[in-house]
Design a protein around this motif. Structure first.
Motif, PDB file in Angstrom:
ATOM      1  N   HIS A  21      15.611 -53.010  11.346  1.00  0.00           N
ATOM      2  CA  HIS A  21      14.529 -52.055  11.575  1.00  0.00           C
ATOM      3  C   HIS A  21      14.110 -51.888  13.027  1.00  0.00           C
ATOM      4  N   CYS A 178      10.213 -46.854  -0.463  1.00  0.00           N
ATOM      5  CA  CYS A 178      10.175 -48.323  -0.385  1.00  0.00           C
ATOM      6  C   CYS A 178       8.911 -48.880  -1.043  1.00  0.00           C
ATOM      7  N   CYS A 183       5.575 -49.558   4.455  1.00  0.00           N
ATOM      8  CA  CYS A 183       6.827 -48.860   4.782  1.00  0.00           C
ATOM      9  C   CYS A 183       6.960 -47.601   3.926  1.00  0.00           C
ATOM     10  N   CYS A 199      13.625 -50.606   0.801  1.00  0.00           N
ATOM     11  CA  CYS A 199      14.566 -49.894   1.668  1.00  0.00           C
ATOM     12  C   CYS A 199      15.689 -50.862   2.028  1.00  0.00           C
ATOM     13  N   CYS A 204      11.988 -55.406   4.311  1.00  0.00           N
ATOM     14  CA  CYS A 204      10.817 -55.223   3.442  1.00  0.00           C
ATOM     15  C   CYS A 204      10.836 -56.141   2.221  1.00  0.00           C
TER      16      CYS A 204
HETATM   17 ZN   LIG Z   1      10.814 -50.599   3.539  1.00  0.00          ZN
END
Ligand SMILES: [Zn+2]
Length: 219
Positions: A21, A178, A183, A199, A204
């Motif tokens: 991310h 998500c 998120c 995701c 996450c």
């Molecule tokens: Zn996420």
């Protein structure tokens, strides 16, 4: 089918690399969803913008493998001389991204889409379609964009086309957002029993697991 953005299939099949991310991530399963995910965090709360300018948009497209390396170089080089034009394309692209997010969010909430958002999507779709050409290749006909174009909004055409394809296909039934409260990334859940919640598990999924572990421990 994932991929096939009506550019020459020899350029790519839609399998961009996975990244964490802290940089671009390609976990959406459809180009327009990966584009939505260029805004990190949760809209309306804390967000992180991964596309700060036009060159970021071109770099993202290159990482997504939807433009040829030499076209990327030409677009980046050309942006130095066409500052106002590329700024406009950048702004249009981000506006389209947010419109599409809201329309897809409405779909997930079983609500009607906002009329103004639909106007913008239709307007961009009309523009992108002007550049589609019917080509004959490998014994068949298909609609393609010219992958050698150096038009500043080429990347946006591909994103718009992907969005219209998603909105009008069965793929829309696989759309998810998500499960993390921080998120807003979207993806197609094509797992066997439609059980994907995050995701990405490594970000996450793990964060949420750790959070609930800490909460349980505190009790
Ligand atoms: Zn996420």
């Amino acid at each position: 089918m994932v991929g096939g953005y009506l550019i020459d299939p020899r350029i790519r099949s839609y399998m961009p690399s996975r990244t964490p991310h802290d940089s671009y991530s390609f976990i959406g399963g459809e180009l327009c969803l990966d584009f939505i995910n260029t805004l990190g965090g949760m809209r309306g709360k804390e967000t992180k913008e991964y596309l700060q300018d036009y060159n970021d948009l071109v770099n993202w497209a290159s990482k997504a493998k939807i433009i040829l390396p030499e076209i990327k170089d030409e677009l980046v080089e050309g942006s130095r001389y066409r500052a106002s034009m590329v700024k406009e394309v950048y702004q249009r692209s981000l506006e389209f991204r947010e419109c599409l997010y809201r329309v897809l969010e409405s779909h997930l909430e079983e609500q009607y889409p906002n009329a103004e958002d639909m106007e913008i999507i239709n307007s961009e779709q009309t523009e992108a379609n002007k550049h589609l050409k019917l080509v004959f290749d490998r014994g068949g006909y298909s609609w393609r964009f010219d992958e050698r174009t150096t038009r500043e909004d080429f990347v946006l055409w591909l994103i718009v086309h992907s969005a219209c394809r998603l909105l009008t296909s069965d793929l829309l039934g696989y759309l998810k957002i998500c499960g993390s409260s921080t998120c807003g990334w979207m993806f197609l859940d094509q797992s066997k029993n439609k059980s994907r919640r995050w995701c990405e598990m490594k970000t996450c999924g793990n964060r949420t697991k750790q959070k609930s572990f800490r909460t349980t421990k505190a009790i």
